[in-house]
Design an enzyme around this catalytic site. Structure first.
Site, PDB file in Angstrom:
ATOM      1  N   ASP A 134      -9.871 -15.810   2.463  1.00 26.17           N
ATOM      2  CA  ASP A 134      -9.691 -16.425   3.789  1.00 26.17           C
ATOM      3  C   ASP A 134     -10.994 -17.127   4.144  1.00 26.17           C
ATOM      4  OD1 ASP A 134      -7.457 -14.194   5.693  1.00 26.17           O
ATOM      5  OD2 ASP A 134      -7.443 -14.730   3.562  1.00 26.17           O
ATOM      6  N   LYS A 198      -4.495 -20.772   8.611  1.00 26.47           N
ATOM      7  CA  LYS A 198      -4.610 -19.572   9.445  1.00 26.47           C
ATOM      8  C   LYS A 198      -5.257 -19.950  10.759  1.00 26.47           C
ATOM      9  CE  LYS A 198      -7.173 -15.151   9.234  1.00 26.47           C
ATOM     10  NZ  LYS A 198      -7.938 -14.250   8.374  1.00 26.47           N
ATOM     11  N   LYS A 234      -0.600 -18.198   8.768  1.00 30.56           N
ATOM     12  CA  LYS A 234      -1.004 -16.864   9.216  1.00 30.56           C
ATOM     13  C   LYS A 234      -1.631 -16.941  10.601  1.00 30.56           C
ATOM     14  CE  LYS A 234      -4.283 -13.133   8.034  1.00 30.56           C
ATOM     15  NZ  LYS A 234      -5.151 -12.570   6.992  1.00 30.56           N
TER      16      LYS A 234
END
Lengths: 298, 489, 292
Positions: A134, A198, A234
């Site tokens: 991430d 995300k 996400k």
């Protein structure tokens, strides 16, 4: 690489009107239970604190594989998300299970470091066993108008990840400004090779919201129709109760449809969400409202 | 778009379980009388007719039919109440009565929403979130005007007109009753109101609220019945003003009947609104606005955006997005909180809509309908759209009053303004573009009483509503909505 | 048989939706025929400072509510006051009013609240304007609330004066800090109780008891107060001079006006509003024909 990023307009009131409709969907009985179980399977159980220790991470990994013994057939969470220096611990704890190890990287959460440091950060995480990375985008560069820098950086990190590690790109939407900015950052990330986009690091407020998520899902949808390629999404931070998580899932269903209702393409970045979902599942199965004394807090 | 890319699928994976609103807390009678002079009385005609639930064709209650003697009684009560005390009551005391009605609608909002849904067929989500709250809001807003009229019409010394005869339609039954009664009472008039034949129940519940609020007898009279009852009201010599919301055809016949008389009138009639999407519009949000514009309330809306104009350069993209969005519309039991598309109000209305769908196909337009399960009982129409429509097609010219969208394209601003205005109607229009100056160009040139920019189907008691040309005359809502019920000297 | 002992009421001040004592700890006594019947907080400039902080924080959320929402909340205040009529009448009679006058004061106060509540969603319809400028622009003028208003309320009219000095000020979205009647402070604090039961957000209305002499200076010189409402005051010229430091707008009303029905007017609301005019271009089409 020089690219033109088409400035796609987003109307704030229109987005919020759509969200208003979504939040009125009423989930009951079987559809609610199915939704709750889907949510569980999509959680990236997260610990990203300065005071994280080995024992903390090990306990979290145990929780990931043993959510609640009272209901034996529950799906496991999708992944555990930790800092790079905890990846090896997590990886060892989870090696007997199908729970993935996700690592934040690239000078998380601020992203204020050189490209070389970010590349090394990513490399180490992967070498220690991270299945997913991430990363954070450079928000300062974004606001300075240096979109190519932002693009190139993401592409470079994706290069390091290769085909074996999936890259989630954190836009840090709370720092980006209008929905137009969020749409643009989504376009940049998607085109630069993100496997997931995300919303947030979870370190600032606002983190994920339903309207922001819709803006990002629309970018993903347009990309799918233009290229046939799927990109995951996400939302992270601020999703602490099951009711809200169900609204997110409903948003995904009505915007992208069945293909995205799967942990391979949709995740929740959350820590306390899992317990609330378990409590709701217990309520659905037993008919009684629950107390959180009956669910372990890790 | 490459033909190898699979269209997205939205159904078949995670279906919503039924989430029905409960009906066990309702207090409904089997039979209702007429509300005249503060009491429910049996109709002198002795005639009753059933009101049915259009989603399952079951009878809910029996409604009284008011014939000539009943109408005369109602008008007399309104007359006596006006002359006797209502016109003499201090303004601020009148205001407090109207506030009571607003308050009680709020207190009973769940019951009213459920009754509205079972009587008319509209989804509970809409009656709960839009119809009933707006009805209460209208009473609140107009209550506040009762003692402030001199500021709305300075120097003009406004006075009430007397007795208002009001005839309302079946598409927003309680809300339409509020739109009519609230300003009439605020300005000091008394009222005889006739709800639509197929949707009398919430008006009768409102009568009960009016009783509970202790409104002096005769100030509001509610008489039920078919079109003939309305005719009797229109022709009654002691009614000072007629307010009608309904079809243009009936509106014209009413105007003929009162032509040459002293009766004041407001008409809120049909429409065939153009909803215009430019290439620089925020497209996904415009899609939402288009969907809302035509499928809200099953398209039973006079201001529905029933003609869509898409700028040609974004045509394919927009159609794809529109069809995708339609996949998430749920047609079904109106009492289910997830239902988006409820039942068509009556058998007659369904026949009329189906007739137009056939015409559309015969005229050569291309039809697309949502592939959804239709219940076996009740009146239903799946959301429908026609492409390849041209300006001369009947489905682009005539009001269908159902969930049927006619889609055309355009190239320039001038072209679309001309096409949008090329109709005898003029109730509403919609414009979608990100460019503010273009918005104001369009809004200044579209011949419609209500223009929505980057939004659609928004209503508020402070915002005047009404049409140009054959969509009627007069405005309801806002300061301007007071005028119809006043004589300005 | 022993008599039941009454629980006596302590009168505190009202800041940010709560009832604290004055930070100065001081009090002054109310007497009837030389017999004391209440100890009232003698507020200090620090209380005023705290009240302004609360009012400033509450201003924007209150102003951003829909006019409809605000009017409903004000209507609720009227409902609450009506249901406590007896309490207020008793309090007024203790302070020396006749029962008849007290009852009339209550009725007028309740009706006045309802009157002003009904203006919230109409002010801009009556006073706003679309201006036909001689260029291709859409130009409109709207009225907006000013911010935090400092209010010195009437000494003679304990309830009607208070209501008249608060409701017209807040209906448009302003928040306020109110200095209550020095002579008849009890109804002010009881009114604060009504407010706190009425869905009015904390900080929108703050009420301090004390002396005008002490509080006039800080309220007139506070740089974060946007305007002053002076209801029935003998005003020292110094107060006006203080107010010029940040150019506070000042509006005054006297007792005769307060008791008259003429007070029910939107012009009072307007005194506590500012006008904003906005321009936006309208695209002009240069082609003369309707051909396409």
């Amino acid at each position: 690489m020089i690219k033109e990023f088409k400035n796609i307009r987003v109307d704030k009131l229109g987005i919020e009107d759509r969200i208003n409709r979504i939040t009125k969907r009423s989930l009951k009985r079987e559809s609610k239970l199915k939704g709750l179980e889907m949510i569980l399977s999509m959680i990236d159980l997260t610990t990203l604190e300065g005071m994280d220790t080995v024992k903390k991470v090990e306990q979290l990994c145990y929780k990931a594989t043993h959510l609640h013994n009272q209901f034996p057939n529950l799906p496991r969470v999708a992944a555990v998300c930790v800092y790079p220096n905890m990846v090896r611990i997590a990886s060892n704890s989870l090696k007997e299970s199908d729970v993935l190890v996700a690592s934040v990287a690239t000078a998380f959460p601020s992203g204020n470091a050189t490209l070389q440091i970010k590349i090394n950060d990513t490399k180490e995480a992967i070498e220690n066993g991270a299945n997913e990375v991430d990363m954070v985008i450079s928000r300062g560069k974004f606001h300075s108008g240096e979109y190519n820098y932002v693009f190139d950086e993401i592409a470079a990190i994706k290069d390091v990840c290769g085909e074996n590690s999936r890259l989630k790109v954190i836009l840090e939407t709370g720092e980006l400004g209008d929905y137009d900015h969020i749409r643009m950052a989504s376009e940049i990330a998607i085109n630069a090779g993100a496997d997931f986009i995300k919303t947030s690091t979870g370190k600032i407020s606002p983190a994920a919201t339903l309207p922001i998520t819709l803006v990002m899902l629309e970018a993903i949808k347009d990309h799918y129709y233009n290229t046939g390629k799927m990109v995951g999404m996400k939302p992270a931070g601020g999703i602490s109760n099951a009711k809200l998580a169900l609204q997110y899932l409903m948003l995904v269903k009505e915007t992208l449809g069945n293909l995205w209702l799967d942990k391979h393409w949709f995740r929740f970045g959350a820590s306390s969400l899992a317990n609330d979902v378990l409590m709701q599942i217990a309520k659905q199965k037993t008919g009684f409202y629950q107390s959180n004394n009956y669910f372990s807090k890790d | 778009m490459s033909s190898t890319i699979q269209p997205l699928e939205f159904n078949g994976n995670w279906e919503l379980s039924p989430s029905l609103e409960s009906t066990d807390h309702l207090s409904l009678k089997n039979q209702y009388g007429l509300f005249i002079n503060g009491k429910f009385v049996k109709p002198l005609s002795k005639k009753l007719f059933p009101t049915i639930n259009p989603s399952n064709e079951a009878t809910i209650a029996m409604i009284a039919e008011a014939e000539e003697k009943d109408v005369n009684l109602a008008v007399k009560s309104a007359r006596v109440a006006y002359d006797g005390h209502w016109s003499k009551m201090p303004n601020k005391e009148r205001a407090k009565y109207i506030y009571r009605i607003a308050r009680m609608i709020q207190e009973k909002s769940k019951e009213l929403s459920v009754i509205e849904t079972i009587d008319g067929g509209k989804p509970i989500r809409e009656s709960r979130d839009i119809d009933i709250p707006l009805a209460a809001a209208h009473f609140y807003y107009y209550a506040g005007w009762a003692d402030k009229l001199k500021y709305a019409f300075p120097i003009a010394n406004p006075k009430p007109v007397g007795v208002a005869g009001q005839i309302i339609p079946w598409n927003f039954p309680l809300m339409m009753a509020a739109w009519k009664i609230a300003p009439a009472l605020a300005t000091g008039n008394t009222v005889v109101l006739k709800p639509a034949e197929s949707t009398s129940l919430t008006a009768l519940k409102l009568a009960e609220i009016i009783q509970e609020a202790d409104l002096p007898p005769g100030v509001v009279n509610i008489i039920t019945g078919p079109g003939t009852t309305g005719n009797l009201m229109v022709n009654h010599p002691k009614i000072d003003k007629i307010a009608f919301t309904g079809s243009t055809a009936v509106g014209k016949s009413i105007m003929k009947n009162i032509a040459g008389s002293n009766k004041k009138s407001t008409m809120e009639l049909g429409g065939k609104a153009a909803n215009i999407v430019f290439e620089d519009a925020p497209l996904d949000q415009a899609v939402e606005g288009v969907i809302n514009g035509i499928y809200f309330n099953q398209g039973h809306v006079c201001c529905a955006g029933s003609r869509l104009f898409i700028q040609e350069s974004i045509y394919d993209l927009f159609i794809r997005k529109l069809k995708d969005r339609m996949q998430s519309l749920i047609l079904g039991n109106p009492l289910d909180k997830n239902t988006d598309i409820g039942a068509i109000n009556s058998h007659n209305q369904l026949s009329s809509i189906n007739k137009y769908i056939d015409i559309g196909k015969k005229e050569g337009a291309e039809i697309f309908q949502l592939n959804c399960e239709i219940p076996s009982k009740g009146y239903w129409c799946a959301p429908t759209l026609f492409t390849n429509v041209s300006q001369s097609h009947a489905i682009a010219r005539e009001e269908i009053f159902g969930p049927v969208l006619a889609i055309q394209t355009f190239r320039t601003t001038n072209e679309v303004i001309n096409k949008a205005n090329n109709t005898p109607y003029g109730l509403s229009a919609g414009v979608w573009t990100d460019k503010g100056s273009k918005v104001f160009n369009l809004t200044s040139k579209l011949n419609a009483g209500v223009v929505w920019a980057n939004t659609y189907n928004k209503f508020d008691p402070t915002s005047p509503f009404g049409g140009y040309k054959e969509s009627g005359h007069g405005r309801e809502g806002g300061l301007h909505g007071l005028e119809a019920y006043l004589n300005l000297s | 048989m022993s008599e039941r002992i009454k629980v006596l009421k302590t009168y505190k001040i009202f800041i940010d939706g709560k009832f604290p004592r004055t930070e100065s700890g001081r009090y002054y006594q109310l007497k009837s025929k030389d017999i004391p019947y209440a100890n009232v907080c003698l507020s200090s400039k620090k209380d005023l400072r705290n009240a302004v902080v609360a009012a400033r924080k509450a201003f924007l959320p209150w102003a951003e509510k829909t006019a409809y929402n605000r009017s409903q909340i004000l209507y609720r205040i009227a409902e609450m006051l009506e249901s406590r009529k007896t309490q207020f009448i008793d309090e007024l009679t203790i302070q020396g009013f006749s029962k008849k006058d007290a009852s009339k004061e209550l009725d007028q106060s309740i009706d006045r609240i309802i009157y002003f509540a009904g203006w919230a969603d109409k002010i801009n319809q009556v006073f706003g304007a679309v201006n036909p400028v001689a260029s291709s622009h859409y130009n409109f003028t709207l009225f907006e609330p000013m911010g935090v208003i400092g209010v010195l309320s009437s000494d003679e009219s304990p309830l009607l004066g208070l209501v008249s000095s608060i409701i017209p000020v807040i209906v448009s979205g302003n928040s306020c800090v109110v200095i209550a009647s020095e002579k008849y402070p009890l109804s002010s604090i009881s009114f604060a109780e009504v407010i706190s039961n009425s869905d009015v957000p904390s900080g929108v209305i703050n009420i301090l008891t004390g002396t005008k002499k002490e509080l006039a200076t800080p309220i007139s010189s506070h740089m974060d107060i946007n305007a002053l409402g002076l209801f029935s005051q003998k005003i020292d010229k110094q107060l006006f001079i203080n107010a010029t430091e940040n150019l506070k707008r000042i509006s005054s009303f006297n007792d005769i006006q307060i008791y008259s029905d003429d007070f029910d007017s939107p012009y009072i609301i307007k005194k506590f509003m500012e006008s904003k005019t906005t321009w936006h271009p309208v695209e002009v089409d240069f082609t003369k024909t309707n051909n396409y």
